[in-house]
Scaffold this motif. Structure first.
Motif, mmCIF file in Angstrom:
data_model
loop_
_atom_site.group_PDB
_atom_site.id
_atom_site.type_symbol
_atom_site.label_atom_id
_atom_site.label_comp_id
_atom_site.label_asym_id
_atom_site.label_seq_id
_atom_site.Cartn_x
_atom_site.Cartn_y
_atom_site.Cartn_z
ATOM 1 N N LEU A 57 0.825 -1.209 0.000
ATOM 2 C CA LEU A 57 0.000 0.000 0.000
ATOM 3 C C LEU A 57 0.858 1.258 0.000
ATOM 4 C CD1 LEU A 57 -2.897 -0.887 2.452
ATOM 5 C CD2 LEU A 57 -3.065 -0.434 0.010
ATOM 6 N N ALA A 58 1.959 1.234 0.710
ATOM 7 C CA ALA A 58 2.853 2.391 0.731
ATOM 8 C C ALA A 58 3.407 2.661 -0.662
ATOM 9 C CB ALA A 58 3.993 2.167 1.727
ATOM 10 N N LYS A 59 3.728 1.602 -1.385
ATOM 11 C CA LYS A 59 4.214 1.756 -2.764
ATOM 12 C C LYS A 59 3.126 2.348 -3.660
ATOM 13 C CE LYS A 59 8.164 -0.724 -3.656
ATOM 14 N NZ LYS A 59 9.274 0.087 -4.095
ATOM 15 N N LEU A 60 1.879 1.860 -3.492
ATOM 16 C CA LEU A 60 0.780 2.370 -4.306
ATOM 17 C C LEU A 60 0.444 3.821 -3.971
ATOM 18 C CD1 LEU A 60 -1.675 -0.661 -4.341
ATOM 19 C CD2 LEU A 60 -0.396 0.248 -6.272
ATOM 20 N N MET A 61 0.464 4.148 -2.702
ATOM 21 C CA MET A 61 0.089 5.495 -2.275
ATOM 22 C C MET A 61 1.176 6.523 -2.542
ATOM 23 S SD MET A 61 -2.950 5.129 -1.323
ATOM 24 C CE MET A 61 -3.298 6.677 -0.550
ATOM 25 N N LYS A 62 2.341 6.081 -2.923
ATOM 26 C CA LYS A 62 3.444 6.990 -3.206
ATOM 27 C C LYS A 62 3.091 7.938 -4.356
ATOM 28 C CE LYS A 62 8.421 6.643 -3.597
ATOM 29 N NZ LYS A 62 9.535 5.722 -3.787
ATOM 30 N N ASN A 63 2.315 7.430 -5.321
ATOM 31 C CA ASN A 63 1.944 8.227 -6.482
ATOM 32 C C ASN A 63 0.535 8.802 -6.376
ATOM 33 O OD1 ASN A 63 4.416 7.578 -7.684
ATOM 34 N ND2 ASN A 63 3.591 5.654 -8.455
ATOM 35 N N ALA A 64 -0.022 8.850 -5.186
ATOM 36 C CA ALA A 64 -1.380 9.359 -5.001
ATOM 37 C C ALA A 64 -1.415 10.865 -5.278
ATOM 38 C CB ALA A 64 -1.858 9.075 -3.585
ATOM 39 N N PRO A 65 -2.546 11.371 -5.791
ATOM 40 C CA PRO A 65 -2.648 12.803 -6.093
ATOM 41 C C PRO A 65 -2.853 13.676 -4.859
ATOM 42 C CG PRO A 65 -4.680 11.686 -6.648
ATOM 43 C CD PRO A 65 -3.701 10.628 -6.236
ATOM 44 N N PHE A 66 -2.907 13.098 -3.686
ATOM 45 C CA PHE A 66 -3.060 13.868 -2.459
ATOM 46 C C PHE A 66 -1.916 13.546 -1.510
ATOM 47 C CE2 PHE A 66 -5.759 10.139 -2.531
ATOM 48 C CZ PHE A 66 -5.304 9.425 -1.444
ATOM 49 N N VAL A 67 -1.774 14.364 -0.501
ATOM 50 C CA VAL A 67 -0.648 14.216 0.429
ATOM 51 C C VAL A 67 -0.935 13.080 1.402
ATOM 52 C CG1 VAL A 67 0.701 15.343 2.221
ATOM 53 C CG2 VAL A 67 -0.129 16.659 0.270
ATOM 54 N N TRP A 68 0.005 12.167 1.503
ATOM 55 C CA TRP A 68 -0.113 11.025 2.411
ATOM 56 C C TRP A 68 1.288 10.687 2.890
ATOM 57 C CZ3 TRP A 68 -4.396 8.018 3.816
ATOM 58 C CH2 TRP A 68 -4.119 6.840 4.486
ATOM 59 N N ILE A 69 1.478 10.633 4.187
ATOM 60 C CA ILE A 69 2.774 10.242 4.731
ATOM 61 C C ILE A 69 2.831 8.722 4.637
ATOM 62 C CG2 ILE A 69 4.272 10.268 6.743
ATOM 63 C CD1 ILE A 69 2.721 12.773 7.655
ATOM 64 N N HIS A 70 3.519 8.219 3.628
ATOM 65 C CA HIS A 70 3.463 6.785 3.349
ATOM 66 C C HIS A 70 4.388 5.942 4.220
ATOM 67 C CE1 HIS A 70 6.572 8.441 0.679
ATOM 68 N NE2 HIS A 70 7.166 7.281 0.820
ATOM 69 N N HIS A 71 5.090 6.552 5.148
ATOM 70 C CA HIS A 71 5.942 5.773 6.052
ATOM 71 C C HIS A 71 5.369 5.756 7.475
ATOM 72 C CE1 HIS A 71 9.053 5.138 3.141
ATOM 73 N NE2 HIS A 71 9.105 6.436 2.876
ATOM 74 N N ASP A 72 4.089 6.093 7.596
ATOM 75 C CA ASP A 72 3.469 6.150 8.912
ATOM 76 C C ASP A 72 2.671 4.869 9.162
ATOM 77 O OD1 ASP A 72 2.518 6.973 11.328
ATOM 78 O OD2 ASP A 72 1.189 8.521 10.540
ATOM 79 N N PRO A 73 3.207 3.918 9.945
ATOM 80 C CA PRO A 73 2.503 2.646 10.168
ATOM 81 C C PRO A 73 1.203 2.810 10.956
ATOM 82 C CG PRO A 73 4.496 2.741 11.484
ATOM 83 C CD PRO A 73 4.486 3.958 10.599
ATOM 84 N N PHE A 74 1.087 3.895 11.725
ATOM 85 C CA PHE A 74 -0.136 4.122 12.490
ATOM 86 C C PHE A 74 -1.336 4.254 11.556
ATOM 87 C CE2 PHE A 74 -3.204 7.028 14.462
ATOM 88 C CZ PHE A 74 -3.545 6.277 15.575
ATOM 89 N N ASP A 75 -1.171 4.972 10.455
ATOM 90 C CA ASP A 75 -2.269 5.148 9.506
ATOM 91 C C ASP A 75 -2.719 3.808 8.928
ATOM 92 O OD1 ASP A 75 -2.246 7.861 9.883
ATOM 93 O OD2 ASP A 75 -0.917 8.250 8.180
ATOM 94 N N TYR A 76 -1.789 2.959 8.592
ATOM 95 C CA TYR A 76 -2.149 1.671 8.016
ATOM 96 C C TYR A 76 -2.773 0.728 9.043
ATOM 97 C CZ TYR A 76 0.458 3.091 3.933
ATOM 98 O OH TYR A 76 0.892 3.757 2.841
ATOM 99 N N SER A 77 -2.403 0.887 10.305
ATOM 100 C CA SER A 77 -2.976 0.008 11.316
ATOM 101 C C SER A 77 -4.368 0.478 11.745
ATOM 102 C CB SER A 77 -2.049 -0.080 12.526
ATOM 103 O OG SER A 77 -1.907 1.195 13.117
ATOM 104 N N VAL A 78 -4.656 1.761 11.640
ATOM 105 C CA VAL A 78 -5.949 2.290 12.064
ATOM 106 C C VAL A 78 -6.965 2.245 10.922
ATOM 107 C CG1 VAL A 78 -7.126 4.384 12.871
ATOM 108 C CG2 VAL A 78 -4.953 3.720 13.861
ATOM 109 N N SER A 79 -6.516 2.334 9.696
ATOM 110 C CA SER A 79 -7.431 2.403 8.543
ATOM 111 C C SER A 79 -8.401 1.224 8.460
ATOM 112 C CB SER A 79 -6.630 2.497 7.246
ATOM 113 O OG SER A 79 -5.911 3.693 7.226
ATOM 114 N N PRO A 80 -7.996 -0.023 8.671
ATOM 115 C CA PRO A 80 -8.971 -1.125 8.581
ATOM 116 C C PRO A 80 -10.053 -1.059 9.659
ATOM 117 C CG PRO A 80 -6.755 -1.975 8.428
ATOM 118 C CD PRO A 80 -6.648 -0.532 8.794
ATOM 119 N N CYS A 81 -9.796 -0.365 10.756
ATOM 120 C CA CYS A 81 -10.764 -0.294 11.842
ATOM 121 C C CYS A 81 -11.894 0.675 11.525
ATOM 122 C CB CYS A 81 -10.074 0.146 13.137
ATOM 123 S SG CYS A 81 -8.831 -1.019 13.689
ATOM 124 N N CYS A 82 -11.680 1.578 10.591
ATOM 125 C CA CYS A 82 -12.684 2.609 10.290
ATOM 126 C C CYS A 82 -13.694 2.170 9.275
ATOM 127 C CB CYS A 82 -11.986 3.869 9.796
ATOM 128 S SG CYS A 82 -10.909 4.571 11.047
#
Length: 65
Positions: free
Chosen positions: A40-65
């Motif tokens: 996902l970090a590799k895919l989000m690297k080219n996203a058109p919006f700002v995303w800190i792709h080295h933040d594991p907290f975001d990836y761990s919280v996202s499935p819970c939402c």
């Protein structure tokens, strides 16, 4: 109950075998989650919006939402 086995021995056997399955599932799940996070970090690297792709907290919280 098995012949000659004490109640504590049966409980210990059941809990130990269950703990092995749980530990195996946790290890497999953690490996898969880390691999998916890396992908996902590799895919989000080219996203058109700002995303800190080295933040594991975001990836761990996202499935819970």
């Amino acid at each position: 109950m098995a012949l000659g086995a004490m109640k504590a021995d049966i409980i210990h056997l059941v809990l130990r075998s269950g703990a092995k399955a749980i530990a195996g599932g946790l290890v497999a799940g953690l490996c898969l989650a880390l691999g998916a996070s890396y992908a996902l970090a590799k895919l989000m690297k080219n996203a058109p919006f700002v995303w800190i792709h080295h933040d594991p907290f975001d990836y761990s919280v996202s499935p819970c939402c």
